[in-house]
Scaffold this active site. Structure first.
Site, PDB file in Angstrom:
ATOM      1  N   LYS A 237      -0.408 -18.943 -21.057  1.00 41.22           N
ATOM      2  CA  LYS A 237      -1.232 -20.134 -21.228  1.00 41.22           C
ATOM      3  C   LYS A 237      -1.063 -20.744 -22.617  1.00 41.22           C
ATOM      4  O   LYS A 237      -0.556 -20.121 -23.549  1.00 41.22           O
ATOM      5  CB  LYS A 237      -2.705 -19.809 -20.948  1.00 41.22           C
ATOM      6  N   ARG A 271      -4.485 -11.086 -14.308  1.00 41.41           N
ATOM      7  CA  ARG A 271      -3.668 -12.049 -13.555  1.00 41.41           C
ATOM      8  C   ARG A 271      -2.474 -12.399 -14.427  1.00 41.41           C
ATOM      9  O   ARG A 271      -2.622 -12.997 -15.494  1.00 41.41           O
ATOM     10  CB  ARG A 271      -4.509 -13.289 -13.248  1.00 41.41           C
TER      11      ARG A 271
END
Length: 297
Positions: A237, A271
Site C-alpha cells: 500500500k 492479507r
C-alpha cells in the site's frame, strides 16, 4: 439457509476447514489476495488454476503451496478513485474462479465483495468467508450472512471506495475505528451471526492519512480488546511507498516488516500479496513469541 459447497479434494466443507484453523489458535492465517480486473475466466494447467487477472499476481496453486491459508478473490477494485463494477460483470469475473479454487484445488476461499447477490452466489459455490470493505452496510447483506455458515470480515472505511480519501479527519482515529467496528459487529450478531465468526479490519489506507495509518499500526493491539479476530492488510500500500519512496513492485520488504509488526500486535489474519516471504516472517515471529516453549537446541 445457503449450503456451503464441499471440496472434491478434501471432502470437507470449506467453512469447516477455516473454522478448524481458527480453533487451533497456534498460527497466523495468511490471506493471499490478487486483483481481478478484467478477469473473465481461468485456465487449468495440470493441478494449477491460473487466474487471468490482468496483473502479475496470478492466483495459482503455488500460493497455496507457499502457505496461503485463504485465497481472497475480488472482482471490483476498492482503491480510492476506482470505477464501480456492475453486478453482472462482477459475477463473470469471480464466480468461475471461486468454483475452480474450491473444486479443483480444495482451497479455502474468501469473496471480496459488497454486493449481496455476489455474496450469496459465492457462498453457494463454496466460499467460506465474506470480506466486505463496506462492513455489510449494503441492504440485504446482513440477512445473507445471518443465515449462512460463513466467516465475515468487517472493514472500516470513511465514505465509499471512490471517495474515501477525500475526508480523512478524526479526533482520535483508533477510538473512531473501534467504535465503528464494535457497532457493526453488534449489528451482525443481532442479524444472527455468531460472534466467533466475526473478523474486523481497521482498513489501512481507506480514508486515512499517512499519520493515521501509522498511528493505527502502533495501537493495533487495542482492536483485539473487542474480542474478535483482527485482520491487517498493508501489503504494497501507499503508506509504505510514501515513506520509502518506492513503487508498488518495490514494497516487498516494507510489506513483510509491517506484517510482522501487525502479528506481534495481535493480528490473527494477514492479507498479503507475497505469500512465501510473509510465511517465513511469521515463522520467526512465532518463534520469538513461543521462545519459552522451544527449549534448548
Amino acid at each position: 439457509a445457503v449450503i456451503v459447497g464441499r471440496s472434491n479434494i478434501v471432502g470437507k466443507p470449506m467453512f469447516a476447514l477455516l473454522a478448524q484453523k481458527f480453533e487451533m489458535g497456534n498460527a497466523t492465517v495468511t490471506i493471499c489476495h490478487t486483483g481481478t480486473k478484467d478477469l473473465a475466466a481461468y485456465t487449468k494447467q495440470g493441478d494449477i488454476i491460473i487466474a487471468a487477472a490482468g496483473s502479475p499476481n496470478m492466483i495459482t496453486g503455488d500460493m497455496i503451496k507457499e502457505g496461503a491459508d485463504i485465497i481472497d478473490v475480488g472482482g471490483e477494485s476498492t482503491r480510492p478513485g476506482a470505477e464501480a463494477v456492475s453486478t453482472t460483470d462482477e459475477f463473470q469475473r469471480v464466480l468461475p474462479i471461486v468454483t475452480a479454487l474450491v473444486k479443483e484445488l480444495g482451497a479455502i476461499v474468501s469473496i471480496d465483495t459488497s454486493k449481496p447477490e455476489v455474496m450469496e452466489a459465492a457462498i453457494g459455490e463454496g466460499a467460506a468467508m465474506i470480506n466486505d470493505v463496506q462492513a455489510l452496510s449494503t441492504p440485504g447483506t446482513l440477512e445473507i450472512v445471518g443465515t449462512a455458515e460463513v466467516f465475515v470480515c468487517l472493514m472500516h472505511m470513511q465514505g465509499l471506495p471512490r471517495t474515501t480519501q477525500t475526508n480523512t479527519q478524526y479526533q482520535d482515529v483508533v477510538n473512531a475505528i473501534i467504535g465503528f467496528l464494535g457497532k457493526r459487529a453488534n449489528d451482525c450478531i443481532a442479524a444472527g451471526l455468531p460472534a466467533h465468526r466475526i473478523i474486523i479490519d481497521p482498513g489501512f489506507g481507506f480514508g486515512k492519512s499517512l499519520t493515521h495509518n501509522y498511528t493505527l499500526m502502533r495501537d493495533l493491539g487495542r482492536l483485539t480488546e473487542l474480542g474478535y479476530y483482527v485482520l491487517a492488510g498493508m501489503s504494497r500500500k501507499s503508506m509504505i511507498g510514501a515513506l520509502l519512496d518506492a513503487s508498488a513492485e518495490k514494497r516487498l520488504i516494507g510489506s513483510v516488516v509491517l506484517a510482522a509488526l501487525a502479528a506481534e500486535r495481535g493480528a490473527a489474519i494477514l492479507r498479503v500479496h507475497d505469500v512465501g516471504e510473509t510465511v517465513e516472517a511469521m515463522r520467526l515471529v512465532q518463534a520469538v513469541q513461543t521462545l519459552g516453549l522451544m527449549g534448548d537446541e
